[in-house]
Design a protein around this motif. Sequence first.
Motif, mmCIF file in Angstrom:
data_model
loop_
_atom_site.group_PDB
_atom_site.id
_atom_site.type_symbol
_atom_site.label_atom_id
_atom_site.label_comp_id
_atom_site.label_asym_id
_atom_site.label_seq_id
_atom_site.Cartn_x
_atom_site.Cartn_y
_atom_site.Cartn_z
ATOM 1 N N LEU A 162 -11.468 -6.915 9.239
ATOM 2 C CA LEU A 162 -11.377 -8.281 8.632
ATOM 3 C C LEU A 162 -10.452 -8.085 7.490
ATOM 4 O O LEU A 162 -10.036 -9.225 6.711
ATOM 5 N N ALA A 163 -9.890 -6.930 6.962
ATOM 6 C CA ALA A 163 -9.142 -6.815 5.944
ATOM 7 C C ALA A 163 -8.236 -5.440 6.356
ATOM 8 O O ALA A 163 -8.274 -4.419 7.030
ATOM 9 N N THR A 164 -7.069 -5.301 5.116
ATOM 10 C CA THR A 164 -6.184 -4.594 5.410
ATOM 11 C C THR A 164 -6.020 -3.624 3.879
ATOM 12 O O THR A 164 -5.926 -4.573 3.018
ATOM 13 N N LEU A 165 -5.957 -2.374 4.021
ATOM 14 C CA LEU A 165 -5.758 -1.738 2.603
ATOM 15 C C LEU A 165 -4.212 -1.378 2.450
ATOM 16 O O LEU A 165 -3.861 -0.516 3.339
ATOM 17 N N VAL A 166 -3.755 -1.940 1.426
ATOM 18 C CA VAL A 166 -2.291 -1.788 1.282
ATOM 19 C C VAL A 166 -1.883 -1.180 0.088
ATOM 20 O O VAL A 166 -2.433 -1.504 -0.984
ATOM 21 N N ALA A 167 -1.048 -0.020 -0.008
ATOM 22 C CA ALA A 167 -0.368 0.469 -1.277
ATOM 23 C C ALA A 167 0.644 -0.475 -1.646
ATOM 24 O O ALA A 167 1.441 -0.729 -0.924
ATOM 25 N N VAL A 168 0.916 -0.639 -2.849
ATOM 26 C CA VAL A 168 2.014 -1.449 -3.403
ATOM 27 C C VAL A 168 2.600 -0.411 -4.836
ATOM 28 O O VAL A 168 1.818 0.399 -5.381
ATOM 29 N N GLY A 169 3.617 -1.155 -5.144
ATOM 30 C CA GLY A 169 4.300 -0.524 -6.326
ATOM 31 C C GLY A 169 4.773 1.043 -6.068
ATOM 32 O O GLY A 169 5.224 1.333 -4.870
ATOM 33 N N GLY A 170 4.641 1.870 -6.915
ATOM 34 C CA GLY A 170 4.989 3.246 -6.891
ATOM 35 C C GLY A 170 4.243 3.958 -5.742
ATOM 36 O O GLY A 170 4.649 4.903 -5.044
ATOM 37 N N PHE A 171 2.945 3.642 -5.743
ATOM 38 C CA PHE A 171 2.064 4.168 -4.606
ATOM 39 C C PHE A 171 2.365 3.856 -3.314
ATOM 40 O O PHE A 171 2.410 4.552 -2.600
#
Length: 315
Positions: free
Chosen positions: A51-60
């Motif tokens: 039901l969900a997705t883990l996303v890295a944003v920014g520098g990560f």
Amino acid sequence: MNSLANLKSQRQEKFDQFKLDLNVGKLTKAICRLTDQQLVNSWNEHNLNQLATLVAVGGFGRAELFPYSDVDILVLLDDDLTEKELSEINPHIESFITKCWDLGLEIGSSVRNIRECLQEANADITVRTALLESRFIAGNRKIYKKFLAEYDQAMDIKAFYQAKLLELRQRHHKYNDTPYSLEPNCKESPGGLRDLQVILWMTKAAKLGNSFADLHKNGLLTRHEALTINRNLNFLKTLRTQLHLVAKRRQDVLVFDLQTQLAESFGLQSEPGVRASEKIMKRYYWAAKAVTQLNEILLQNIEAILFPKEDRKST
């Protein structure tokens, strides 16, 4: 050994290796991989994959973490979740985020569906920029692909360029429009890392390239300019990494109290008539000057592509 102690031990191994080889690209990617592993393990424990997705944003999201950088993540939800599904998933998300902190990860987290992401990005250029560098980590890949397609469709590159240019000018003004302050910020001051990141944000959004090598291939940089930028980019990244390790925390300002230790971490020593701190600051100012000059050239080149002037016949 528990997970927190294990992560600290693994990170310290990477820090010790960096002090030997000074390979900053290898270090920032290694820290990122370790962080990814911890996040994926915790994510899988909380039954969030469907039901969900883990996303890295920014520098990560760039897969680039400095020793004490924040870890910015987005828990991305589908727009079509029912109230019942949301009520069921929220406790799992809260538990996951708590576990991340327990592991010693200093995360900056947000929980949004795709529609909310686009609304926030439209209202805040900082959010739009962070999402530009998003990277899938775990969960439902279909949700992430749908987000990428809608984000890409919503991107107004000319407006993005103008907003980032204004942001850059305001940031430079905050630091008195000079790279030569006595205690410069190696990330935010004119000639710092942020100036180079801004260029790559603009070109990534405009599909002109994701690296300075790409910009050379696409004619925005000469070979010499690309080599000069990459050399100074590597130096600034190494400098920031050493500053974090010397301070043992996130530290981007080259304060007087740390300049001598920082110089010594580069193998520089004081000599009669010249202190080690003066040597490292001289290196920094050279790099910052070069970045400032090349930054202006690139901004003009990007502007010429995005806002071509109408041909005018001379009379």
